[in-house]
Motif scaffolding. Structure first.
Motif, PDB file in Angstrom:
ATOM      1  N   ARG A  94      34.055 -21.688 173.992  1.00 22.83           N
ATOM      2  CA  ARG A  94      35.384 -21.090 173.844  1.00 22.83           C
ATOM      3  C   ARG A  94      35.628 -20.039 174.921  1.00 22.83           C
ATOM      4  O   ARG A  94      34.673 -19.509 175.527  1.00 22.83           O
ATOM      5  CB  ARG A  94      35.525 -20.446 172.461  1.00 22.83           C
ATOM      6  N   PRO A  95      36.900 -19.688 175.165  1.00 22.31           N
ATOM      7  CA  PRO A  95      37.200 -18.674 176.183  1.00 22.31           C
ATOM      8  C   PRO A  95      36.575 -17.309 175.905  1.00 22.31           C
ATOM      9  O   PRO A  95      36.325 -16.536 176.829  1.00 22.31           O
ATOM     10  CB  PRO A  95      38.739 -18.584 176.133  1.00 22.31           C
ATOM     11  N   HIS A  96      36.288 -16.996 174.640  1.00 32.14           N
ATOM     12  CA  HIS A  96      35.722 -15.683 174.303  1.00 32.14           C
ATOM     13  C   HIS A  96      34.200 -15.752 174.094  1.00 32.14           C
ATOM     14  O   HIS A  96      33.632 -14.856 173.453  1.00 32.14           O
ATOM     15  CB  HIS A  96      36.400 -15.116 173.053  1.00 32.14           C
ATOM     16  N   PHE A  97      33.556 -16.786 174.626  1.00 29.01           N
ATOM     17  CA  PHE A  97      32.131 -16.986 174.350  1.00 29.01           C
ATOM     18  C   PHE A  97      31.288 -15.784 174.762  1.00 29.01           C
ATOM     19  O   PHE A  97      30.438 -15.316 173.989  1.00 29.01           O
ATOM     20  CB  PHE A  97      31.631 -18.245 175.069  1.00 29.01           C
ATOM     21  N   LEU A  98      31.475 -15.277 175.953  1.00 32.99           N
ATOM     22  CA  LEU A  98      30.653 -14.162 176.431  1.00 32.99           C
ATOM     23  C   LEU A  98      30.882 -12.893 175.613  1.00 32.99           C
ATOM     24  O   LEU A  98      29.952 -12.121 175.373  1.00 32.99           O
ATOM     25  CB  LEU A  98      30.929 -13.900 177.910  1.00 32.99           C
ATOM     26  N   ALA A  99      32.111 -12.691 175.154  1.00 34.35           N
ATOM     27  CA  ALA A  99      32.394 -11.519 174.329  1.00 34.35           C
ATOM     28  C   ALA A  99      31.704 -11.625 172.973  1.00 34.35           C
ATOM     29  O   ALA A  99      31.265 -10.620 172.407  1.00 34.35           O
ATOM     30  CB  ALA A  99      33.898 -11.356 174.142  1.00 34.35           C
ATOM     31  N   VAL A 100      31.605 -12.839 172.439  1.00 31.10           N
ATOM     32  CA  VAL A 100      30.952 -13.047 171.142  1.00 31.10           C
ATOM     33  C   VAL A 100      29.437 -13.011 171.289  1.00 31.10           C
ATOM     34  O   VAL A 100      28.728 -12.439 170.446  1.00 31.10           O
ATOM     35  CB  VAL A 100      31.405 -14.389 170.534  1.00 31.10           C
ATOM     36  N   CYS A 101      28.920 -13.598 172.362  1.00 28.71           N
ATOM     37  CA  CYS A 101      27.472 -13.700 172.564  1.00 28.71           C
ATOM     38  C   CYS A 101      26.817 -12.339 172.779  1.00 28.71           C
ATOM     39  O   CYS A 101      25.721 -12.082 172.293  1.00 28.71           O
ATOM     40  CB  CYS A 101      27.195 -14.615 173.744  1.00 28.71           C
ATOM     41  N   GLU A 102      27.474 -11.463 173.528  1.00 25.23           N
ATOM     42  CA  GLU A 102      26.977 -10.104 173.787  1.00 25.23           C
ATOM     43  C   GLU A 102      25.598 -10.127 174.456  1.00 25.23           C
ATOM     44  O   GLU A 102      24.615  -9.585 173.948  1.00 25.23           O
ATOM     45  CB  GLU A 102      26.915  -9.288 172.498  1.00 25.23           C
ATOM     46  N   LEU A 103      25.535 -10.748 175.603  1.00 25.62           N
ATOM     47  CA  LEU A 103      24.289 -10.787 176.367  1.00 25.62           C
ATOM     48  C   LEU A 103      23.964  -9.430 176.961  1.00 25.62           C
ATOM     49  O   LEU A 103      24.857  -8.660 177.338  1.00 25.62           O
ATOM     50  CB  LEU A 103      24.410 -11.813 177.498  1.00 25.62           C
ATOM     51  N   ASP A 104      22.653  -9.120 177.060  1.00 31.01           N
ATOM     52  CA  ASP A 104      22.235  -7.872 177.716  1.00 31.01           C
ATOM     53  C   ASP A 104      22.499  -7.954 179.212  1.00 31.01           C
ATOM     54  O   ASP A 104      23.030  -7.024 179.817  1.00 31.01           O
ATOM     55  CB  ASP A 104      20.745  -7.611 177.456  1.00 31.01           C
ATOM     56  N   GLN A 105      22.123  -9.055 179.792  1.00 28.69           N
ATOM     57  CA  GLN A 105      22.347  -9.297 181.207  1.00 28.69           C
ATOM     58  C   GLN A 105      22.797 -10.739 181.383  1.00 28.69           C
ATOM     59  O   GLN A 105      22.331 -11.630 180.681  1.00 28.69           O
ATOM     60  CB  GLN A 105      21.079  -9.039 182.034  1.00 28.69           C
ATOM     61  N   CYS A 106      23.675 -10.940 182.352  1.00 25.47           N
ATOM     62  CA  CYS A 106      24.172 -12.287 182.607  1.00 25.47           C
ATOM     63  C   CYS A 106      24.283 -12.476 184.115  1.00 25.47           C
ATOM     64  O   CYS A 106      25.168 -11.880 184.765  1.00 25.47           O
ATOM     65  CB  CYS A 106      25.524 -12.493 181.924  1.00 25.47           C
ATOM     66  N   LYS A 107      23.388 -13.285 184.655  1.00 21.30           N
ATOM     67  CA  LYS A 107      23.381 -13.566 186.078  1.00 21.30           C
ATOM     68  C   LYS A 107      23.109 -15.044 186.317  1.00 21.30           C
ATOM     69  O   LYS A 107      22.192 -15.617 185.719  1.00 21.30           O
ATOM     70  CB  LYS A 107      22.308 -12.732 186.799  1.00 21.30           C
TER      71      LYS A 107
END
Length: 238
Positions: A94-107
């Motif tokens: 979904r478009p809000h996936f990263l906001a829901v997942c709440e990763l510490d780091q994303c690279k």
């Protein structure tokens, strides 16, 4: 049956993503279509079927309403099953996936993210974007109901010539609004909504015109035009 099986499945397909994908960075907004609104939308077809059968007096009310309801529910379950099959086997984020997942780091590219969300059900839901259940279900319901309105108000009094298209237009507008709200709320991508709307409309037309066309048929003497009513009254005058 597919819906029941898939809803009890552990996880949908885990699709990887790139951290720089802007299509996954939308904020997590509250849904426009709340529980009460969803219940009201789903109750609308049953209400229109009931009013239509009462005023048109076609066959016996219980028999006709039962046939309409069972046909409608068959299509609804078919639509929902098709949607859930696509959702769980494709796993589109979904478009809000990263906001829901709440990763510490994303690279870079991540295949299996370690999400920090408090409720993992939200993470699972954020993997079920394609295609929109809300859009497909409501469009099916509204198109099915619009076809019903067309059959029950066809060839009647003159006032039905304005009321019928007004009702049908508003029904389709409800489905379009639900679809638009899913994009505006960042719950689905635009292509998810468009395909959902298309699937719902095609399924409703297929059921009405090919699978169960007899459900919508009207007896020739059930609804008469103004001219026919006047002729009928004149023939009864001694």
């Amino acid at each position: 049956m597919p819906s029941i099986i898939l809803n009890n499945a552990p996880l949908p397909y885990v699709r990887g993503f790139h951290c720089d994908d802007i299509k996954l960075k939308s904020p997590n907004r509250p849904t426009t279509i709340t529980g009460d609104a969803w219940v009201a939308i789903n109750f609308l077809p049953a209400l229109i079927f009931g009013i239509g059968e009462i005023f048109t007096n076609t066959y016996h009310f219980n028999q006709t309403y039962y046939r309409l309801a069972t046909t409608y529910l068959f299509g609804a379950f078919t639509s929902n099953s098709m949607t859930h099959l696509a959702k769980f086997y494709i796993g589109h984020l979904r478009p809000h996936f990263l906001a829901v997942c709440e990763l510490d780091q994303c690279k870079g590219w991540i295949q299996v993210p370690l999400c920090n969300a408090e409720d993992l059900r939200d993470v699972t839901s954020s993997r079920l974007s394609f295609y929109s259940f809300f859009s497909s279900h409501v469009m099916y319901a509204m198109v099915f109901t619009a076809i019903y309105v067309n059959t029950r108000m066809k060839g009647g009094a003159r006032w039905t010539r304005l009321v019928r298209p007004a009702i049908q237009t508003n029904l389709i507008a409800i489905a379009m609004f639900v679809g638009y709200s899913r994009v505006a709320d960042n719950k689905n991508h635009l292509n998810d909504v468009l395909l959902g709307l298309l699937q719902g409309a095609v399924l409703a037309f297929s059921i009405a015109h090919y699978l169960f066309p007899d459900v919508f048929k009207m007896p020739e003497d059930a609804v008469m035009s103004d001219e026919e009513l006047e002729h009928e009254r004149a023939s009864q005058v001694p």
